[in-house]
Design a protein around this motif. Sequence first.
Motif, PDB file in Angstrom:
ATOM      1  N   ASN A  69       0.818  -1.209   0.000  1.00 37.32           N
ATOM      2  CA  ASN A  69       0.000   0.000   0.000  1.00 37.32           C
ATOM      3  C   ASN A  69       0.853   1.261   0.000  1.00 37.32           C
ATOM      4  O   ASN A  69       0.475   2.276  -0.599  1.00 37.32           O
ATOM      5  N   THR A  70       2.006   1.211   0.642  1.00 34.02           N
ATOM      6  CA  THR A  70       2.920   2.357   0.602  1.00 34.02           C
ATOM      7  C   THR A  70       3.433   2.569  -0.813  1.00 34.02           C
ATOM      8  O   THR A  70       3.430   3.695  -1.329  1.00 34.02           O
ATOM      9  N   SER A  96      -5.850   3.157   0.011  1.00 31.04           N
ATOM     10  CA  SER A  96      -4.540   2.585   0.360  1.00 31.04           C
ATOM     11  C   SER A  96      -3.945   3.236   1.602  1.00 31.04           C
ATOM     12  O   SER A  96      -3.380   2.539   2.450  1.00 31.04           O
ATOM     13  N   THR A  97      -4.081   4.550   1.761  1.00 28.43           N
ATOM     14  CA  THR A  97      -3.526   5.176   2.969  1.00 28.43           C
ATOM     15  C   THR A  97      -4.373   4.841   4.197  1.00 28.43           C
ATOM     16  O   THR A  97      -3.825   4.665   5.291  1.00 28.43           O
ATOM     17  N   GLY A  98      -5.671   4.734   4.025  1.00 32.88           N
ATOM     18  CA  GLY A  98      -6.531   4.342   5.144  1.00 32.88           C
ATOM     19  C   GLY A  98      -6.230   2.929   5.608  1.00 32.88           C
ATOM     20  O   GLY A  98      -6.172   2.648   6.808  1.00 32.88           O
ATOM     21  N   THR A  99      -6.000   2.028   4.654  1.00 32.93           N
ATOM     22  CA  THR A  99      -5.635   0.666   4.995  1.00 32.93           C
ATOM     23  C   THR A  99      -4.292   0.639   5.726  1.00 32.93           C
ATOM     24  O   THR A  99      -4.101  -0.141   6.660  1.00 32.93           O
ATOM     25  N   LEU A 100      -3.382   1.514   5.314  1.00 36.24           N
ATOM     26  CA  LEU A 100      -2.091   1.628   6.017  1.00 36.24           C
ATOM     27  C   LEU A 100      -2.302   1.965   7.489  1.00 36.24           C
ATOM     28  O   LEU A 100      -1.664   1.376   8.365  1.00 36.24           O
ATOM     29  N   VAL A 101      -3.198   2.902   7.752  1.00 36.04           N
ATOM     30  CA  VAL A 101      -3.471   3.303   9.136  1.00 36.04           C
ATOM     31  C   VAL A 101      -3.999   2.117   9.939  1.00 36.04           C
ATOM     32  O   VAL A 101      -3.534   1.845  11.057  1.00 36.04           O
TER      33      VAL A 101
END
Length: 133
Positions: A69-70, A96-101
């Motif tokens: 995701n990064t 993708s950034t929300g999933t990272l969180v």
Amino acid sequence: MRAKTLLQLHPLAKLASVPTKPQLVPQILGYISALLFLGARIPQLAKNYRKQSCEGLSIGMFTFSILGNTAFTLSLLLHSLDNDYLLANIPWIIGSTGTLVFDLAIFYQFHLYHVGDTPSIISADEGDVQQIV
């Protein structure tokens, strides 16, 4: 003449078709995808919290998820910072950034619920926790 980004100069750049203007159907599907990706982690976070354990989860899977995701988010942002481009790709950036969180929250749970320095096993017969030596 318009300045080209580093990624646009690569010979394979023309093969990658990344939307630059929002289109209705892809945008709707993108937002649905983002909601599903974000929602997928919530039940696992809640289960880990209820059980105060991350037993059975693979930290490797979450590591690769974070790396993937990064890389995906960076690929979108390095392609262009043009407003139309970002607006067209915001659902995927959010997803993708929300999933990272959420994945980082699961990493925190791995740390929080880790028992001791040595892995442990649960005896099927007695339900006792034993240290693996």
